[in-house]
Scaffold this motif. Structure first.
Motif, short mmCIF file in Angstrom:
data_model
loop_
_atom_site.label_atom_id
_atom_site.label_comp_id
_atom_site.label_asym_id
_atom_site.label_seq_id
_atom_site.Cartn_x
_atom_site.Cartn_y
_atom_site.Cartn_z
N HIS A 1 0.84 -1.20 0.00
CA HIS A 1 0.00 0.00 0.00
C HIS A 1 0.87 1.25 0.00
CE1 HIS A 1 -3.55 2.22 0.26
NE2 HIS A 1 -3.77 2.24 1.56
N PHE B 1 -6.17 0.20 -4.59
CA PHE B 1 -7.20 -0.82 -4.81
C PHE B 1 -7.88 -0.63 -6.16
CE2 PHE B 1 -9.71 2.37 -2.55
CZ PHE B 1 -10.85 2.44 -3.33
N TRP C 1 -8.36 -3.66 -8.75
CA TRP C 1 -9.71 -3.81 -9.24
C TRP C 1 -9.75 -3.74 -10.76
CZ3 TRP C 1 -14.37 -0.76 -10.15
CH2 TRP C 1 -15.50 -1.32 -9.57
N PRO D 1 -12.88 -3.82 -1.65
CA PRO D 1 -11.70 -3.33 -0.93
C PRO D 1 -12.00 -3.09 0.55
CG PRO D 1 -12.66 -1.58 -2.24
CD PRO D 1 -13.44 -2.81 -2.56
N ALA E 1 -16.82 -0.53 -0.63
CA ALA E 1 -15.73 -0.86 0.28
C ALA E 1 -16.27 -1.38 1.61
CB ALA E 1 -14.86 0.37 0.53
N ILE F 1 -10.04 -7.10 -0.99
CA ILE F 1 -8.74 -6.52 -1.31
C ILE F 1 -8.25 -5.84 -0.05
CG2 ILE F 1 -7.46 -4.92 -2.78
CD1 ILE F 1 -9.74 -5.16 -4.82
#
Lengths: 316, 215
Positions: free
Chosen positions: B44, B50, B54, B67, B90, B119
């Motif tokens: 990250h 994400f 994706w 995510p 999310a 994710i």
């Protein structure tokens, strides 16, 4: 129909015919030698031919769309090439604004100046204005580490991917007496000569290649491939004299210069790839690697071809 | 209805923008595409992480991938809440253990039980350091204990931190790759420390600096 579009039509049918032939050969070879798709050379050949179709169709559409279409096509090529180039160079946080300016200011202005046919400023915009202004933007952030290296790499990326590449569509701005409205055929001439030289060098090399010409740079390039490819592409160029403002001998000389520049351009770009530790510039085109992998020889020959034509044939 | 449609259009627009900017390309593991239901755990370094994972997933894997993101960040404004909740669907977790009302592992397990994929960024926060990876939080381990049957897929996102470093608001176009590793699972008798170390190593092994010299 104007003579220019008639010639373009003839040219496209010729290129289309060659591609149909290439696709058929590729198909037969695949059936006989690689029915299960395991022969790497055949698969690569077919991927290349497929990518060729895509390229020819794209260029044909751009030509039909006219000047703006050609400019947009090459502006997109510059964008994609610059993205491949900048991805591989040393950049630091402090270069962020300079790189953003390269993509979103320098590239659009360069192509806008071509559209506006402002040759005077276009021809010095990247070599003078961008050359001086980009390091000023970078220096504002105060990071001195690898400074000369960083600003040189960004300038080099701009020169190759934007300035030199844009000399292909710049051919449209030339004013050649007796050749009015046919400039787009100059682009076709340049692209056909360069690309056939690339392909023929590959073919001659595969068939007769023994002596490596630059083992440390490009192990697949051979003297036999180089001589055979350059000679046959020069002949192809000479036979295309009818689409150019040149006589057959002039067209042959131009083709020779174009193919030589293309060859050495390929060597230079391959040295950069080796330095950066990669095999291809990217993965944009299946079977061809990145866009720069296909454009490298055009990029090196376009400015020279442009200036020779401009100096001896153009009024502007 | 209109909200759903806007969200759908926004997700397509964001994905197209990400693709145009980064020419994002997935590099799959030699064993092929990840299983239908997976927990993708990635490094990250950018808010766009994400989106990129994706964007490169094929549609049938993408539509079930949700995510996991920090609630306090995504619920800050109406726009970000819309993007987080409606556009990307999310799973918003509260990161501060003192203040939270819901257990993140419980939330994530519920989502897995519904058949969705996740994710996840086990570093917990964006990595702004010179280190390639921050030490993982333990959430991934606890999740693996709850659902040991679900494959955990390491995902290395390369170059996106250069596209838009922290503090910049204009992204620069650079080519990004998303490398998917071999799916892994919690082994019997494996301790938390062993599992976390193995997961970190699996992710690091996908970073380009560990496979070639092109730093």
């Amino acid at each position: 129909m104007s003579t220019a579009s008639l010639d373009m039509l003839k040219l496209l049918s010729g290129v289309g015919g060659i591609l149909v032939l290439a696709s058929s050969i590729g198909y037969v070879l695949k059936q006989r030698l690689s029915p299960d798709g395991t022969n790497g050379a055949i698969e690569n050949l077919n991927a290349r031919i497929k990518a060729w179709w895509a390229m020819v169709i794209l260029i044909a559409i751009a030509f039909v769309a006219g000047r703006v279409g050609v400019l947009l096509l090459f502006a997109f090529c510059s964008f994609a090439a610059l993205r491949e180039f900048i991805t591989l160079i040393n950049t630091r946080r402090a270069d962020h604004w300079a790189i953003a300016a390269a993509f979103f200011v320098v590239l659009p202005i360069n192509y806008f100046l071509l559209w506006a046919e402002e040759y005077g400023i276009y021809s010095i915009f990247v070599p003078v204005y961008a050359f001086l202004l980009m390091p000023i933007i970078a220096v504002m952030r105060g990071d001195t580490r690898d400074f000369l290296l960083r600003i040189s790499e960004v300038q080099w990326a701009l020169m190759i991917c934007v300035f030199c590449a844009s000399h292909v569509p710049a051919l449209l701005t030339l004013q050649i007496p007796g050749y009015e409205g046919r400039n787009v055929l100059l682009i076709a001439f340049l692209v056909i000569v360069v690309q056939s030289s690339d392909v023929l060098q590959y073919v001659w090399g595969k068939l007769f290649g023994k002596t490596k010409i630059a083992p440390t740079l490009s192990p697949s390039k051979t003297v036999e491939g180089f001589v055979g490819g350059v000679a046959s592409a020069t002949l192809i160029g000479a036979s295309l004299w009818w689409i150019t403002p040149f006589t057959p001998v002039q067209a042959a000389l131009m083709s020779l210069i174009i193919t030589l520049m293309g060859f050495f351009g390929g060597l230079v770009m391959s040295a950069i790839k080796r330095d950066r530790g990669v095999k291809d510039w990217g993965h944009l085109i299946e079977g061809h690697g990145g866009l720069i992998d296909r454009l490298d020889s055009v990029v090196f020959s376009a400015p020279i071809f442009f200036h020779l034509t401009r100096y001896w044939w153009s009024l502007t | 209805m209109i909200r759903d449609l806007t969200a759908k259009l926004a997700s397509i627009a964001i994905m197209m923008f990400a693709r145009a900017l980064t020419a994002a390309r997935a590099i799959w593991h030699e064993t092929g595409l990840p299983p239908k239901q997976s927990v993708y755990f990635a490094n990250h370094s950018s808010h766009g992480d994400f989106v990129l994972v994706w964007a490169v997933l094929p549609p049938w894997l993408r539509e079930r991938a949700r995510p996991v993101a920090g609630a306090e960040y995504w619920l800050k404004s109406k726009l970000s809440a819309f993007i987080g909740r409606d556009v990307f669907d999310a799973v918003l977790i509260e990161r501060d253990p003192e203040a939270r009302t819901q257990d993140p592992v419980e939330q994530m397990t519920t989502v897995l039980n519904d058949g969705s994929s996740l994710i996840l960024f086990p570093e917990g926060t964006r990595n702004q350091t010179e280190a390639r990876l921050l030490p993982f939080k333990s959430g991934l381990y606890h999740l693996a204990c709850k659902r040991p049957d679900v494959a955990l897929v390491p995902v290395w996102i390369n170059n996106l931190n250069r596209v838009m470093p922290k503090g910049e608001f204009v992204p620069i176009p650079l080519i990004c790759t998303v490398t998917f590793g071999e799916p892994m699972r919690l082994k019997a008798q494996e301790t938390k420390e062993e599992f976390i170390a193995r997961a970190e190593a699996a992710l690091l092994a996908l970073s380009p600096t560990s496979t070639e010299d092109n730093a």
